[in-house]
Design a protein around this motif. Sequence first.
Motif, PDB file in Angstrom:
ATOM      1  N   ASP A   1       1.627 -29.608  17.445  1.00 20.68           N
ATOM      2  CA  ASP A   1       3.014 -29.350  17.111  1.00 20.68           C
ATOM      3  C   ASP A   1       3.827 -30.591  17.405  1.00 20.68           C
ATOM      4  N   GLY A   2       5.029 -30.612  16.921  1.00 19.57           N
ATOM      5  CA  GLY A   2       5.895 -31.762  17.149  1.00 19.57           C
ATOM      6  C   GLY A   2       7.162 -31.376  17.879  1.00 19.57           C
ATOM      7  N   GLY A   3       7.102 -30.341  18.723  1.00 16.42           N
ATOM      8  CA  GLY A   3       8.296 -29.876  19.401  1.00 16.42           C
ATOM      9  C   GLY A   3       8.881 -30.899  20.347  1.00 16.42           C
ATOM     10  N   VAL A   4      10.200 -30.888  20.412  1.00 20.37           N
ATOM     11  CA  VAL A   4      10.899 -31.699  21.392  1.00 20.37           C
ATOM     12  C   VAL A   4      11.841 -30.783  22.150  1.00 20.37           C
ATOM     13  N   LEU A   5      12.209 -31.172  23.344  1.00 22.50           N
ATOM     14  CA  LEU A   5      12.915 -30.274  24.211  1.00 22.50           C
ATOM     15  C   LEU A   5      14.035 -30.943  24.958  1.00 22.50           C
ATOM     16  N   ALA A   6      15.071 -30.216  25.184  1.00 22.43           N
ATOM     17  CA  ALA A   6      16.143 -30.698  26.046  1.00 22.43           C
ATOM     18  C   ALA A   6      15.938 -30.156  27.443  1.00 22.43           C
ATOM     19  N   HIS A   7      16.363 -30.915  28.412  1.00 19.54           N
ATOM     20  CA  HIS A   7      16.271 -30.503  29.804  1.00 19.54           C
ATOM     21  C   HIS A   7      17.680 -30.267  30.293  1.00 19.54           C
ATOM     22  N   SER A   8      17.942 -29.083  30.770  1.00 20.54           N
ATOM     23  CA  SER A   8      19.271 -28.758  31.236  1.00 20.54           C
ATOM     24  C   SER A   8      19.331 -28.812  32.743  1.00 20.54           C
ATOM     25  N   ASP A   9      20.403 -29.360  33.268  1.00 17.07           N
ATOM     26  CA  ASP A   9      20.616 -29.361  34.709  1.00 17.07           C
ATOM     27  C   ASP A   9      21.409 -28.145  35.139  1.00 17.07           C
ATOM     28  N   ASP A  10      21.928 -27.376  34.191  1.00 14.31           N
ATOM     29  CA  ASP A  10      22.720 -26.204  34.494  1.00 14.31           C
ATOM     30  C   ASP A  10      21.816 -25.046  34.809  1.00 14.31           C
ATOM     31  N   ASP A  11      21.931 -24.523  36.022  1.00 18.16           N
ATOM     32  CA  ASP A  11      21.079 -23.415  36.444  1.00 18.16           C
ATOM     33  C   ASP A  11      21.640 -22.081  36.008  1.00 18.16           C
ATOM     34  N   GLY A  12      22.913 -22.038  35.683  1.00 16.45           N
ATOM     35  CA  GLY A  12      23.506 -20.779  35.284  1.00 16.45           C
ATOM     36  C   GLY A  12      23.790 -19.877  36.460  1.00 16.45           C
ATOM     37  N   GLY A  13      23.559 -20.314  37.688  1.00 17.04           N
ATOM     38  CA  GLY A  13      23.783 -19.493  38.865  1.00 17.04           C
ATOM     39  C   GLY A  13      25.221 -19.562  39.321  1.00 17.04           C
ATOM     40  N   VAL A  15      19.069 -31.087  21.679  1.00 18.56           N
ATOM     41  CA  VAL A  15      20.223 -30.279  22.042  1.00 18.56           C
ATOM     42  C   VAL A  15      20.078 -29.971  23.526  1.00 18.56           C
ATOM     43  N   HIS A  16      20.995 -30.468  24.317  1.00 18.73           N
ATOM     44  CA  HIS A  16      20.933 -30.313  25.767  1.00 18.73           C
ATOM     45  C   HIS A  16      20.923 -28.832  26.147  1.00 18.73           C
ATOM     46  N   GLY A  17      19.924 -28.424  26.907  1.00 22.31           N
ATOM     47  CA  GLY A  17      19.833 -27.060  27.394  1.00 22.31           C
ATOM     48  C   GLY A  17      19.265 -26.068  26.405  1.00 22.31           C
ATOM     49  N   ALA A  18      18.726 -26.540  25.295  1.00 28.25           N
ATOM     50  CA  ALA A  18      18.184 -25.629  24.292  1.00 28.25           C
ATOM     51  C   ALA A  18      16.680 -25.813  24.159  1.00 28.25           C
ATOM     52  N   CYS A  71      13.037 -23.392  19.165  1.00 24.36           N
ATOM     53  CA  CYS A  71      13.891 -22.443  18.441  1.00 24.36           C
ATOM     54  C   CYS A  71      15.370 -22.783  18.535  1.00 24.36           C
ATOM     55  N   GLN A  72      15.727 -23.771  19.338  1.00 22.55           N
ATOM     56  CA  GLN A  72      17.105 -24.215  19.554  1.00 22.55           C
ATOM     57  C   GLN A  72      17.960 -23.210  20.322  1.00 22.55           C
ATOM     58  N   GLN A  98      10.501 -17.381  31.454  1.00 21.72           N
ATOM     59  CA  GLN A  98      11.107 -16.189  30.859  1.00 21.72           C
ATOM     60  C   GLN A  98      11.255 -16.374  29.344  1.00 21.72           C
ATOM     61  N   HIS A  99      11.759 -17.524  28.926  1.00 22.00           N
ATOM     62  CA  HIS A  99      11.965 -17.772  27.496  1.00 22.00           C
ATOM     63  C   HIS A  99      10.642 -17.895  26.735  1.00 22.00           C
TER      64      HIS A  99
END
Length: 169
Positions: free
Chosen positions: A14-26, A116-119, A123-124, A137-138
């Motif tokens: 696959d050619g997936g790329v990923l953003a890494h989010s620093d926001d924990d949502g807590g 996209v940061h945090g996505a 699937c975005q 979880q995701h």
Amino acid sequence: RGSEAVPVPSHSTDGGVLAHSDDDGGAATGASASAAEEEEDEDEYGEVEEFTCQFCLRRDPGFTPQALDMHYWRECPMLTECALCEQVIEIWRFHEHLLEECEAQEQAALAAQHLVHGACPLCQQATPGSRERHWRQHLLACGGCPFNPRRPYLLVPGLYDEWATGVRP
């Protein structure tokens, strides 16, 4: 712990790329939150039981070191192959891989600019936080990310049944 990389053969899955989010949502903030998060992270990265994948936490008595290597390379739904350098990378750390580790530096830098940061790169969809548990979880719960090329392994009866309801016991 740095981004885990497992060498793989010369084909791409696959050619997936990923953003890494620093926001924990807590809701917690300040120094006490940082200390609590660090302690929690230590627990997340603690030792896993024998015959258990350290990424998806799947337990299988057939997981010898060689079988685990094959699981990482072919089927672990927490991992993806970098289409640029063909290393198997943790999805939730892929942005870091592109910026710091990928051997295709120029192409990786360009790919990182389009994240996209945090996505989720597949699937975005925005993730609820940046911790490994949020990505588990995701990527694993309720059949996992619909665009994960390794998703069919989540649907095999008996392999990931504890994630079927969305919450791992």
